[in-house]
Design a protein around this motif. Structure first.
Motif, PDB file in Angstrom:
ATOM      1  N   LEU A   1       0.836  -1.212   0.000  1.00 33.60           N
ATOM      2  CA  LEU A   1       0.000   0.000   0.000  1.00 33.60           C
ATOM      3  C   LEU A   1       0.866   1.255   0.000  1.00 33.60           C
ATOM      4  O   LEU A   1       0.615   2.230  -0.698  1.00 33.60           O
ATOM      5  CB  LEU A   1      -0.928   0.008   1.229  1.00 33.60           C
ATOM      6  N   LEU A   2       1.930   1.208   0.786  1.00 34.99           N
ATOM      7  CA  LEU A   2       2.748   2.406   1.007  1.00 34.99           C
ATOM      8  C   LEU A   2       3.584   2.776  -0.212  1.00 34.99           C
ATOM      9  O   LEU A   2       3.590   3.934  -0.641  1.00 34.99           O
ATOM     10  CB  LEU A   2       3.680   2.173   2.208  1.00 34.99           C
ATOM     11  N   TYR A   3       4.281   1.791  -0.775  1.00 33.15           N
ATOM     12  CA  TYR A   3       5.252   2.126  -1.832  1.00 33.15           C
ATOM     13  C   TYR A   3       4.577   2.776  -3.051  1.00 33.15           C
ATOM     14  O   TYR A   3       5.005   3.833  -3.509  1.00 33.15           O
ATOM     15  CB  TYR A   3       6.032   0.868  -2.239  1.00 33.15           C
ATOM     16  N   PRO A   4       3.462   2.193  -3.569  1.00 30.75           N
ATOM     17  CA  PRO A   4       2.800   2.855  -4.709  1.00 30.75           C
ATOM     18  C   PRO A   4       2.306   4.262  -4.378  1.00 30.75           C
ATOM     19  O   PRO A   4       2.409   5.180  -5.197  1.00 30.75           O
ATOM     20  CB  PRO A   4       1.631   1.921  -5.029  1.00 30.75           C
ATOM     21  N   ALA A   5       1.828   4.454  -3.147  1.00 26.84           N
ATOM     22  CA  ALA A   5       1.322   5.781  -2.775  1.00 26.84           C
ATOM     23  C   ALA A   5       2.467   6.803  -2.723  1.00 26.84           C
ATOM     24  O   ALA A   5       2.328   7.940  -3.182  1.00 26.84           O
ATOM     25  CB  ALA A   5       0.619   5.705  -1.427  1.00 26.84           C
ATOM     26  N   VAL A   6       3.609   6.380  -2.175  1.00 26.34           N
ATOM     27  CA  VAL A   6       4.759   7.282  -2.101  1.00 26.34           C
ATOM     28  C   VAL A   6       5.311   7.541  -3.511  1.00 26.34           C
ATOM     29  O   VAL A   6       5.634   8.679  -3.869  1.00 26.34           O
ATOM     30  CB  VAL A   6       5.858   6.694  -1.199  1.00 26.34           C
ATOM     31  N   LEU A   7       5.386   6.508  -4.360  1.00 27.32           N
ATOM     32  CA  LEU A   7       5.897   6.697  -5.716  1.00 27.32           C
ATOM     33  C   LEU A   7       5.044   7.706  -6.475  1.00 27.32           C
ATOM     34  O   LEU A   7       5.564   8.585  -7.171  1.00 27.32           O
ATOM     35  CB  LEU A   7       5.940   5.372  -6.476  1.00 27.32           C
ATOM     36  N   ARG A   8       3.720   7.627  -6.317  1.00 26.01           N
ATOM     37  CA  ARG A   8       2.868   8.554  -7.043  1.00 26.01           C
ATOM     38  C   ARG A   8       3.140   9.996  -6.601  1.00 26.01           C
ATOM     39  O   ARG A   8       3.281  10.896  -7.443  1.00 26.01           O
ATOM     40  CB  ARG A   8       1.392   8.211  -6.837  1.00 26.01           C
ATOM     41  N   ARG A   9       3.256  10.205  -5.303  1.00 28.67           N
ATOM     42  CA  ARG A   9       3.601  11.553  -4.822  1.00 28.67           C
ATOM     43  C   ARG A   9       4.952  11.983  -5.368  1.00 28.67           C
ATOM     44  O   ARG A   9       5.116  13.090  -5.870  1.00 28.67           O
ATOM     45  CB  ARG A   9       3.671  11.558  -3.295  1.00 28.67           C
ATOM     46  N   PHE A  10       5.916  11.085  -5.310  1.00 33.86           N
ATOM     47  CA  PHE A  10       7.277  11.415  -5.738  1.00 33.86           C
ATOM     48  C   PHE A  10       7.297  11.768  -7.223  1.00 33.86           C
ATOM     49  O   PHE A  10       7.966  12.706  -7.655  1.00 33.86           O
ATOM     50  CB  PHE A  10       8.203  10.226  -5.451  1.00 33.86           C
ATOM     51  N   ALA A  11       6.522  11.034  -8.000  1.00 36.70           N
ATOM     52  CA  ALA A  11       6.452  11.282  -9.450  1.00 36.70           C
ATOM     53  C   ALA A  11       5.768  12.614  -9.746  1.00 36.70           C
ATOM     54  O   ALA A  11       5.938  13.168 -10.831  1.00 36.70           O
ATOM     55  CB  ALA A  11       5.720  10.148 -10.148  1.00 36.70           C
ATOM     56  N   CYS A  12       4.999  13.106  -8.759  1.00 33.35           N
ATOM     57  CA  CYS A  12       4.356  14.421  -8.894  1.00 33.35           C
ATOM     58  C   CYS A  12       5.212  15.515  -8.252  1.00 33.35           C
ATOM     59  O   CYS A  12       4.724  16.601  -7.959  1.00 33.35           O
ATOM     60  CB  CYS A  12       2.984  14.413  -8.237  1.00 33.35           C
ATOM     61  N   GLU A  13       6.500  15.171  -7.994  1.00 31.64           N
ATOM     62  CA  GLU A  13       7.431  16.127  -7.366  1.00 31.64           C
ATOM     63  C   GLU A  13       6.988  16.536  -5.963  1.00 31.64           C
ATOM     64  O   GLU A  13       7.321  17.607  -5.478  1.00 31.64           O
ATOM     65  CB  GLU A  13       7.560  17.415  -8.220  1.00 31.64           C
ATOM     66  N   ASP A  14       6.240  15.657  -5.312  1.00 26.39           N
ATOM     67  CA  ASP A  14       5.741  15.940  -3.950  1.00 26.39           C
ATOM     68  C   ASP A  14       6.495  15.037  -2.979  1.00 26.39           C
ATOM     69  O   ASP A  14       6.363  13.817  -3.017  1.00 26.39           O
ATOM     70  CB  ASP A  14       4.239  15.648  -3.891  1.00 26.39           C
ATOM     71  N   ARG A  15       7.297  15.645  -2.137  1.00 24.85           N
ATOM     72  CA  ARG A  15       8.081  14.874  -1.172  1.00 24.85           C
ATOM     73  C   ARG A  15       7.506  14.956   0.235  1.00 24.85           C
ATOM     74  O   ARG A  15       8.179  14.667   1.213  1.00 24.85           O
ATOM     75  CB  ARG A  15       9.538  15.359  -1.169  1.00 24.85           C
ATOM     76  N   THR A  16       6.204  15.324   0.341  1.00 22.01           N
ATOM     77  CA  THR A  16       5.546  15.348   1.653  1.00 22.01           C
ATOM     78  C   THR A  16       5.491  13.924   2.205  1.00 22.01           C
ATOM     79  O   THR A  16       4.937  13.044   1.545  1.00 22.01           O
ATOM     80  CB  THR A  16       4.107  15.890   1.527  1.00 22.01           C
ATOM     81  N   PRO A  17       6.064  13.651   3.369  1.00 25.46           N
ATOM     82  CA  PRO A  17       6.033  12.285   3.885  1.00 25.46           C
ATOM     83  C   PRO A  17       4.602  11.798   4.118  1.00 25.46           C
ATOM     84  O   PRO A  17       3.714  12.567   4.492  1.00 25.46           O
ATOM     85  CB  PRO A  17       6.791  12.382   5.220  1.00 25.46           C
ATOM     86  N   LEU A  18       4.397  10.494   3.854  1.00 18.41           N
ATOM     87  CA  LEU A  18       3.076   9.867   3.953  1.00 18.41           C
ATOM     88  C   LEU A  18       3.124   8.850   5.085  1.00 18.41           C
ATOM     89  O   LEU A  18       4.007   7.998   5.111  1.00 18.41           O
ATOM     90  CB  LEU A  18       2.733   9.163   2.637  1.00 18.41           C
ATOM     91  N   PHE A  19       2.164   8.928   6.010  1.00 15.71           N
ATOM     92  CA  PHE A  19       2.154   7.985   7.129  1.00 15.71           C
ATOM     93  C   PHE A  19       0.844   7.207   7.155  1.00 15.71           C
ATOM     94  O   PHE A  19      -0.233   7.813   7.137  1.00 15.71           O
ATOM     95  CB  PHE A  19       2.379   8.736   8.456  1.00 15.71           C
ATOM     96  N   LEU A  20       0.937   5.898   7.148  1.00 13.67           N
ATOM     97  CA  LEU A  20      -0.251   5.031   7.190  1.00 13.67           C
ATOM     98  C   LEU A  20      -0.263   4.293   8.522  1.00 13.67           C
ATOM     99  O   LEU A  20       0.805   3.879   8.998  1.00 13.67           O
ATOM    100  CB  LEU A  20      -0.202   4.010   6.045  1.00 13.67           C
ATOM    101  N   PRO A  21      -1.389   3.927   9.110  1.00 16.18           N
ATOM    102  CA  PRO A  21      -2.718   4.335   8.645  1.00 16.18           C
ATOM    103  C   PRO A  21      -2.944   5.807   9.041  1.00 16.18           C
ATOM    104  O   PRO A  21      -2.247   6.315   9.907  1.00 16.18           O
ATOM    105  CB  PRO A  21      -3.656   3.423   9.417  1.00 16.18           C
TER     106      PRO A  21
END
Ligand code: GRF
Length: 203
Positions: free
Chosen positions: A183-203
């Motif tokens: 769940l985490l890696y695809p969500a982080v990759l999508r942000r990263f590909a959008c030049e968004d480096r805001t950290p993502l914390f689940l849940p």
């Protein structure tokens, strides 16, 4: 910046094993996702993830570290040659079990991600789940971070937490953490590909 001539950013994924993280990353890059997989590369010729990549129609490459007998620089030069032929904008390490030198990390600085099965900065290195259980921790998890010269030490881009349950073994905990990795890696990759480096914390 996008890859050569493409409308999408090009993502190369490096694996050494079953490639379950690679599959979830590849499956996520569809529709309006700004990136697409351009290469799956393994240092292990028999890695199960290579067949999965072929079945997904993703170009594959093998750079077997055994061919370099301890010549880490030679291995990384071959790795870079294979990568540069695919013109990646982003590199995702997904169960890639070779330590990369500063030469490699500097070459791909700011464009290389890794997923590590612990709540970094705790438990860098191997056997992360057993170490968390042995320490009596109440929770474990996984982290996606930028790859730097420091092993498992780059800026954290996302984390997912998993409770450690009574009777957990390293294997039972790893299985629950792996679900969160997917769940985490695809969500982080999508942000990263959008030049968004805001950290993502689940849940
Ligand atoms: C995952 O547990 C990941 O955290 C670690 O190696 C495993 C890779 O599994 N780096 P897979 O090859 O993605 O299935």
């Amino acid at each position: 910046m996008t890859g050569a001539g493409g409308a999408h950013k090009r993502v190369a994924i490096l694996i050494s094993g079953s490639g379950s993280n690679m599959v979830t990353l590849a499956d996520s890059m569809t529709g309006d996702h700004p990136a697409r997989p351009c290469l799956v590369l393994s240092n292990v010729p028999t890695a199960g993830g290579l067949d999965k990549a072929r079945a997904l129609g993703i170009p594959t490459a093998i750079v077997d570290h055994h061919d370099f007998k301890g010549d880490r620089a030679g291995f990384e030069a071959a790795l870079n040659d294979a990568l540069e032929r695919a013109h990646p904008d982003i590199i995702c390490l997904a169960g890639f079990m070779r330590i990369l030198t500063e030469g490699f990390t500097a070459r791909w600085s700011g464009r290389c991600l890794n997923i590590h099965p612990s709540l970094l900065p705790k438990y860098k290195g191997l056997h992360t789940h057993q170490r968390a259980i042995d320490a009596g921790d109440e929770e474990a998890g996984c982290s996606v971070h930028e790859v730097t010269a420091e092993l498992d030490g780059g800026p954290i881009l996302g984390q997912a937490r998993v409770p450690i349950e009574a009777g957990d073994t390293a294997d039972s905990l790893a299985a629950r953490v792996l679900v969160q990795e997917h769940l985490l890696y695809p969500a982080v990759l999508r942000r990263f590909a959008c030049e968004d480096r805001t950290p993502l914390f689940l849940p």
